[in-house]
Write a protein that holds these residues in place. Structure first.
Motif, PDB file in Angstrom:
ATOM      1  N   UNK A   1       0.816  -1.213   0.000  1.00  0.00           N
ATOM      2  CA  UNK A   1       0.000   0.000   0.000  1.00  0.00           C
ATOM      3  C   UNK A   1       0.850   1.264   0.000  1.00  0.00           C
ATOM      4  N   UNK A   2       2.087   1.161   0.413  1.00  0.00           N
ATOM      5  CA  UNK A   2       2.944   2.334   0.582  1.00  0.00           C
ATOM      6  C   UNK A   2       4.309   2.059  -0.025  1.00  0.00           C
ATOM      7  N   UNK A   3       4.410   2.103  -1.361  1.00  0.00           N
ATOM      8  CA  UNK A   3       5.658   1.755  -2.031  1.00  0.00           C
ATOM      9  C   UNK A   3       6.749   2.813  -1.920  1.00  0.00           C
ATOM     10  N   UNK A   4       6.440   3.904  -1.220  1.00  0.00           N
ATOM     11  CA  UNK A   4       7.404   4.962  -0.948  1.00  0.00           C
ATOM     12  C   UNK A   4       7.724   5.845  -2.149  1.00  0.00           C
ATOM     13  N   UNK A   5       7.953   5.255  -3.301  1.00  0.00           N
ATOM     14  CA  UNK A   5       8.207   6.085  -4.484  1.00  0.00           C
ATOM     15  C   UNK A   5       6.971   6.899  -4.838  1.00  0.00           C
ATOM     16  N   UNK A   6       5.806   6.404  -4.475  1.00  0.00           N
ATOM     17  CA  UNK A   6       4.563   7.110  -4.773  1.00  0.00           C
ATOM     18  C   UNK A   6       3.866   7.598  -3.512  1.00  0.00           C
ATOM     19  N   UNK A   7       4.500   7.384  -2.365  1.00  0.00           N
ATOM     20  CA  UNK A   7       3.911   7.836  -1.122  1.00  0.00           C
ATOM     21  C   UNK A   7       2.629   7.100  -0.788  1.00  0.00           C
ATOM     22  N   UNK A   8       1.920   7.633   0.184  1.00  0.00           N
ATOM     23  CA  UNK A   8       0.639   7.045   0.577  1.00  0.00           C
ATOM     24  C   UNK A   8      -0.437   8.077   0.296  1.00  0.00           C
ATOM     25  N   UNK A   9      -1.328   7.756  -0.624  1.00  0.00           N
ATOM     26  CA  UNK A   9      -2.290   8.738  -1.122  1.00  0.00           C
ATOM     27  C   UNK A   9      -3.704   8.442  -0.644  1.00  0.00           C
TER      28      UNK A   9
END
Length: 377
Positions: free
Chosen positions: A282-290
């Protein structure tokens, strides 16, 4: 035969296919200036030995006889196969045994590589990849955005309407709204003195940005290590994005045609922005948590939890792990998506700032499947 590179403008080489064909994908590939010296040119004639029709760039290999009468194999680099296929060309356009004359820009490191600005059949002088007129997909008139039963505009496919994806961003660089700075599609400034105007950077961030610019963007992690293009950068590629709205689970998948065919998830179920520190599905870091919510006809998305291992925009504007984005998506009509982003990163900028642009709907189109470096396997 091959000529010694000379100091000539790229404009003198941009004939035939030129920049109309070779400048459309933004960061689906590396910035050309990072690898090739666009202020120099070379001309060579040789016999094709093989064609490598794979991402991120097509390569034509040719045996070229030098002034010393020795034969050397050269790599002629072209656009991505996706762009060439959009123009109607295939891996069968050029064959081993064809004799070509190439005008292009030599590699900065002195290796036997050339960016192919102009390719012609040696015997006839005919262009190998002549630029073609692409029919406009612009609608005859504005149509209202399709809506879901709950009344919200659909960002992607809505049952009963045509499928497609968003492409052709009106901007491929991130610059604060209201600022007029000249740069190319990759984000390379025309004048390095304009660096401080692009965004309100802190001194250290401005230093990093200038360094990336002076190095012609060659340190771009998306190209070097196939790092995902997190943040606003995913909306800056002409290969597009596609929204898949999972109404039952209250989430939206945003699929990318470029990068490494990555995707991000926007949650609309009211969850908190808490993910594992090391990253998880859910939180791949490259895309953050949205997390997002609808405000009238606009989807407002709050995203944080980024790492620092990627460039959030073409051109290399820096960011820190404090990066916090507020993104707004508004489907103005059936064929226009307005994207607005507010950047809040107290680690890199002196204040919050915003940028915006639009994307166009490719009705019935299939999102390209670009993979970052699959010709390096």
């Amino acid at each position: 035969m091959i000529s010694i590179p000379s100091k000539r403008s790229l404009a003198t080489l941009a004939v035939g296919v030129g920049l109309a064909l070779y400048g459309s994908s933004a960061w689906a590939h590396h910035p050309l200036t990072a690898k090739f010296d666009m202020a120099k040119s070379s001309t060579m004639t040789g016999v094709v030995t093989s064609v490598d029709w794979r991402n991120p760039h097509v390569h034509i290999f040719m045996n070229v006889t030098g002034a010393n009468r020795k034969i050397a194999n050269w790599a002629i680099e072209l656009e991505s196969p996706i762009d060439l296929q959009r123009e109607g060309y295939t891996r069968e356009t050029v064959h081993p045994g064809d004799r070509l004359t190439v005008k292009g820009n030599p590699a900065r490191d002195g290796s036997r590589q050339v960016w192919g600005a102009d390719l012609r059949y040696a015997a006839t002088g005919m262009e190998v990849f002549p630029a073609k007129t692409v029919k406009s997909q612009a609608p005859l008139g504005k149509r209202p955005a399709p809506r879901w039963p709950d009344g919200h505009p659909g960002l992607g496919l809505v049952p009963g309407f045509s499928d497609g994806y968003w492409e052709a961003p009106s901007k491929t660089v991130l610059v604060e709204d209201g600022v007029d700075v000249k740069m190319d599609q990759y984000g390379l400034l025309a004048n390095i003195a304009d660096a401080a105007k692009v965004a309100p950077m802190q001194p250290w961030a401005l230093g990093v940005y200038r360094n990336r610019q002076q190095r012609m963007l060659q340190d771009d992690p998306t190209f070097i290590n196939c790092k995902p293009p997190g943040g606003p950068r995913m909306y800056q590629s002409n290969l597009g994005v596609q929204f898949v709205e999972d109404q039952s689970r209250k989430r939206i998948f945003v699929l990318m045609g470029s990068g490494n065919h990555n995707y991000r998830i926007i949650y609309l179920d009211g969850r908190s922005q808490v993910g594992l520190v090391g990253g998880d599905d859910d939180n791949p870091l490259y895309f953050g948590r949205a997390v997002g919510k609808w405000e009238g006809d606009t989807l407002t998305v709050d995203t944080k939890g980024f790492n620092e291992d990627f460039w959030m925009t073409n051109g290399g504007l820096p960011h820190t792990s404090d990066l916090h984005l507020i993104e707004k998506y508004t489907r103005v009509d059936n064929d226009t998506l307005r994207y607005e982003v507010t950047v809040d990163d107290p680690g890199a900028y002196t204040r919050t700032w915003s940028a915006s642009w639009t994307l166009k709907w490719n009705a019935g189109g299939t999102l390209p499947a670009h993979f970052c470096q699959n010709n390096r396997q």
